[in-house]
Design a protein around this motif. Sequence first.
Motif, PDB file in Angstrom:
ATOM      1  N   TYR A  55      -9.730   1.414  -6.011  1.00 38.29           N
ATOM      2  CA  TYR A  55      -8.678   0.972  -5.101  1.00 38.29           C
ATOM      3  C   TYR A  55      -7.927  -0.247  -5.613  1.00 38.29           C
ATOM      4  O   TYR A  55      -6.734  -0.375  -5.459  1.00 38.29           O
ATOM      5  N   ILE A  93       0.863   3.885   0.937  1.00 35.30           N
ATOM      6  CA  ILE A  93       0.491   3.454   2.288  1.00 35.30           C
ATOM      7  C   ILE A  93      -0.867   4.060   2.604  1.00 35.30           C
ATOM      8  O   ILE A  93      -1.017   5.281   2.666  1.00 35.30           O
ATOM      9  N   LEU A  94      -1.888   3.214   2.747  1.00 31.04           N
ATOM     10  CA  LEU A  94      -3.244   3.701   3.033  1.00 31.04           C
ATOM     11  C   LEU A  94      -3.415   3.946   4.518  1.00 31.04           C
ATOM     12  O   LEU A  94      -4.173   4.813   4.928  1.00 31.04           O
ATOM     13  N   ASN A  95      -2.715   3.149   5.311  1.00 33.98           N
ATOM     14  CA  ASN A  95      -2.750   3.352   6.759  1.00 33.98           C
ATOM     15  C   ASN A  95      -1.617   2.580   7.405  1.00 33.98           C
ATOM     16  O   ASN A  95      -1.299   1.470   6.995  1.00 33.98           O
ATOM     17  N   SER A  96      -1.030   3.197   8.428  1.00 32.79           N
ATOM     18  CA  SER A  96      -0.002   2.476   9.169  1.00 32.79           C
ATOM     19  C   SER A  96      -0.700   1.640  10.244  1.00 32.79           C
ATOM     20  O   SER A  96      -1.916   1.729  10.419  1.00 32.79           O
ATOM     21  N   ALA A  97       0.046   0.798  10.947  1.00 30.30           N
ATOM     22  CA  ALA A  97      -0.574  -0.049  11.977  1.00 30.30           C
ATOM     23  C   ALA A  97       0.388  -0.220  13.132  1.00 30.30           C
ATOM     24  O   ALA A  97       1.607  -0.312  12.927  1.00 30.30           O
ATOM     25  N   TYR A 147       0.423  -3.033   8.082  1.00 27.99           N
ATOM     26  CA  TYR A 147       0.169  -1.787   7.370  1.00 27.99           C
ATOM     27  C   TYR A 147      -0.837  -2.088   6.253  1.00 27.99           C
ATOM     28  O   TYR A 147      -0.821  -3.176   5.679  1.00 27.99           O
ATOM     29  N   VAL A 148      -1.692  -1.111   5.964  1.00 32.81           N
ATOM     30  CA  VAL A 148      -2.644  -1.291   4.860  1.00 32.81           C
ATOM     31  C   VAL A 148      -2.079  -0.558   3.648  1.00 32.81           C
ATOM     32  O   VAL A 148      -1.820   0.652   3.726  1.00 32.81           O
ATOM     33  N   TRP A 207      -3.248  -6.133   3.591  1.00 33.64           N
ATOM     34  CA  TRP A 207      -2.445  -5.945   4.795  1.00 33.64           C
ATOM     35  C   TRP A 207      -1.078  -6.606   4.600  1.00 33.64           C
ATOM     36  O   TRP A 207      -0.987  -7.678   4.003  1.00 33.64           O
ATOM     37  N   CYS A 263      -4.897  -4.334  -3.003  1.00 32.12           N
ATOM     38  CA  CYS A 263      -4.897  -3.706  -1.676  1.00 32.12           C
ATOM     39  C   CYS A 263      -4.888  -4.800  -0.627  1.00 32.12           C
ATOM     40  O   CYS A 263      -5.447  -5.875  -0.849  1.00 32.12           O
TER      41      CYS A 263
END
Length: 583
Positions: A2, A101-105, A69-70, A24, A22
Amino acid sequence: MYRTHTCGQLRLDNNNNTITLCGWVQRVRNLGAVTFIDLRDRYGITQIVIDQNSTDEVKQLAESLGREYVIQVEGVVTERSSKNPKMPTGDIEVLCKNITILNSAKLPPFTIEEESDGGDELRMKYRYLDLRRSPLQRNLMLRHKTAQLIRNYLSNIDFMEIETPVLIKSTPEGARDFVVPSRMNPTEFYALPQSPQQLKQLLMIAGYDRYFQIVKCFRDEDLRADRQPEFTQIDCEMAFVEQEDVLNVFEGLTKHLFAELKGVTIDTFPRMPYSEAISKYGSDKPDIRFGMTFTDITSIAQHKEFPVFNSAESVIAICAQGCSEYTRKQLDSLTEYVKRQQIGAKGLIYVKYATDGTLKSSVDKFYDQEDLLKWAEATEAKPGDLILILSGETEKTQMQMGALRLEMGHQMGLMDNKKFSPLWVVDFPLLEWNAETNRYHAMHHPFTSPKKEDMAMIETSPGKVRANAYDLVINGVEIGGGSVRIFNSELQAKMFALLGFTAEQAEDQFGFLMNAFKYGAPPHAGIAFGFDRLVSLFAGLDSIRDVIAFPKNNSGRDVMMDAPSQISAEQLKELCISLVKKI
Ligand code: ASP
């Protein structure tokens, strides 16, 4: 993989390296030709740059990013043209080659920066977001470091860390127990330990002569400000030791922590008898960063026709240096302060010792210059000082003056939070009288041994017996306390009788310990430090809440999990519990 680095790691040495980070998204600043992303993880923040050389895909992705976002960023480290000396990574930035984009928030309910705009309750509800902020990260890191230092220090001098159970027998030690119903043993309950007190004593009997544990304790007390129903103690016990041995070991530990964590050298830990703490500071946890100790002027204040003093058991004075110019308004507000309900004084008398040598008091009607001068001499007041006087029943007046002394210390800027003044308060009374229950209670706990030289008074005047008990106090905060223990089953039985236990009750609740004393119990003593309070002292915080990852609020609730909560009818049935309405 990662990431190749963390967001706090890159420096000029990494110039031209191709790296992957990686984290936020703390902030996106779109300035037209260039976009900056502040990428955060717990190690720091790194500036990511998207400019005209970036691909359209990267530009589009950057535009779609929201706060928190992550993401994963691949790029090349370059030297910044305008450096930011405030950031450890401020010499460099990362030219972005790729964003994943690993995850949205969802939009966070408050800003996640050094200072947040969120209120207390909101931040407690979303504690996992608040914990992303650097002040909380610093506190938890300090907590971790403190725990590591304690473990190493104690392990190096032969202490063994031994875990004790969390489900134990209910043996009230002062506060109420939290209890846990047992499904396997219907109608029976475990209790959560208020402290591992009896277990650590059993470990001494078992021969583990230096024990410690950083351990959760639980007390179902009415919550006062800055109390948590569950909290952490550094719990210790030693065998074949006297009081001085325990004090020396824990003085050593405390000095070590101050040196390592604050770079502060502490030379002396004065020892002050409880009686002196009360008569000079009006508190069993005196703040000795400053003086302003009490002077008893009863005998030199009762010879005139002033009924307030004449009817008082004690007349107590303090001298506030350099405060003779206090205005009417300031003195009125001090009077209001001591008259408030929590303090409960009836009034406040003052004497201003003007720089020209004249004395002016609020009782000039009764006392002349000569009288006032005597008070000044007794309190060592000099021209320019202000003498403040309270009177009444001795104990109450001492407590009231204790509060006034702290208020003056505060107003006069004497409570320097860079200064650390520890002391041991020793020789606590063994027992304290409880007017409500009409009997004696153990001041520390029922396992504390009376002082040998006071043993003769145990039948005749038990209230006068002093204990081998001690507290460590730093800057007016009780950091820890402990005692030399009773290790003889007869004396322990006598103690329980003194505390109003019948022989059956004592046997039922503490039989296992008294029985263990019959199998070769060594002399032993111990102490427990409040770990949360110690860390908050090192962090310079007034509250313990922010050195705890997931604390409860002031009503003892976990607002994030919403605990305590009801359980299902099925669970209740399994536990043989039927609920009754609270009357
Ligand atoms: N168990 C005591 C307490 O929790 C400390 C001790 O006596 O070691 O206050």
